[in-house]
Design a protein around this motif. Structure first.
Motif, short mmCIF file in Angstrom:
data_model
loop_
_atom_site.label_atom_id
_atom_site.label_comp_id
_atom_site.label_asym_id
_atom_site.label_seq_id
_atom_site.Cartn_x
_atom_site.Cartn_y
_atom_site.Cartn_z
N ALA A 59 0.50 5.78 0.05
CA ALA A 59 -0.40 6.91 0.28
C ALA A 59 0.16 8.14 -0.42
O ALA A 59 1.38 8.36 -0.46
CB ALA A 59 -0.56 7.18 1.76
N ARG A 112 0.86 -1.19 0.00
CA ARG A 112 0.00 0.00 0.00
C ARG A 112 0.89 1.23 0.00
O ARG A 112 1.99 1.21 0.52
CB ARG A 112 -0.97 -0.02 1.17
N GLU A 156 -5.01 6.49 -0.55
CA GLU A 156 -4.15 5.30 -0.53
C GLU A 156 -4.43 4.46 -1.76
O GLU A 156 -5.54 4.47 -2.29
CB GLU A 156 -4.40 4.47 0.72
#
Length: 194
Positions: free
Chosen positions: A24, A22, A34
């Motif tokens: 952001a 992930r 995100e």
């Protein structure tokens, strides 16, 4: 006011499994977006998380409604190992931030352009927004909030995007289907458009 993002993330993990990465991105004047990456066999799926935090409102409205309005997240699916597609994270976050930054309402059939390749060397600079409900089911929210729709993104070459502007999204999708186009191939060429 309900925080929809934990519910959205739960829906994504239920449908796609646990994310294996992930990232952001924060833009001036917008909430953090995100991008989660999911791997299923040889397919990578990138899903935004944050676009649905606020409803998309008509940019001509005098006052943005904080509750009512369409909500969505974006999902891009590509074959793994054929291109450096992890660099798509920032362009995806840019697309997910457009409702907040530009007041754009993202709907199926729309074209979204990133102004450059989706990832290094990509033949695609824009995407066609597909119909929701296939890969990830809509997330129903309490009234009067509208459900969160998970919109698939279909990469388009510049020629395909220009052809779509003239002939429409449905005609382009029919052309892809008729030619057996693998829309998950990150290195595919443009479909024949003559």
């Amino acid at each position: 006011m309900v925080d929809v993002l934990p519910l959205v993330e739960a829906r994504l993990t239920t449908a796609l499994g646990a994310p294996d990465a992930r990232a952001a991105v924060t833009f001036l004047g917008a909430d953090r977006i995100e991008v989660l990456r999911f791997q299923e066999g040889d397919v990578l799926r990138y899903a935004t998380l944050g676009m649905s935090a606020h409803p998309m409102n008509d940019p001509t409205a005098m006052l943005a409604d904080p509750v009512k309005g369409a909500r969505a997240e974006l999902v891009l699916s590509v074959r793994a190992g054929l291109a450096d597609t992890d660099k798509v994270l920032r362009p995806l976050a840019v697309l997910a931030a457009t409702p907040q930054v530009e007041g754009l309402i993202v709907t199926p059939g729309a074209s979204l352009d990133v102004g450059g390749p989706l990832w290094p060397g990509a033949p695609f600079t824009s995407v066609l927004v597909g119909e929701p409900g296939g890969l990830v089911e809509d997330l129903e929210l309490d009234e009067p909030m509208e459900p969160v729709r998970f919109l698939p993104l279909l990469p388009m070459t510049p020629n395909e995007a220009a052809w779509k502007r003239v002939h429409g999204a449905q005609a382009l999708q029919e052309r892809w289907l008729a030619n057996g186009t693998d829309l998950r191939d990150p290195a595919r060429g443009a479909v024949p458009l003559d």
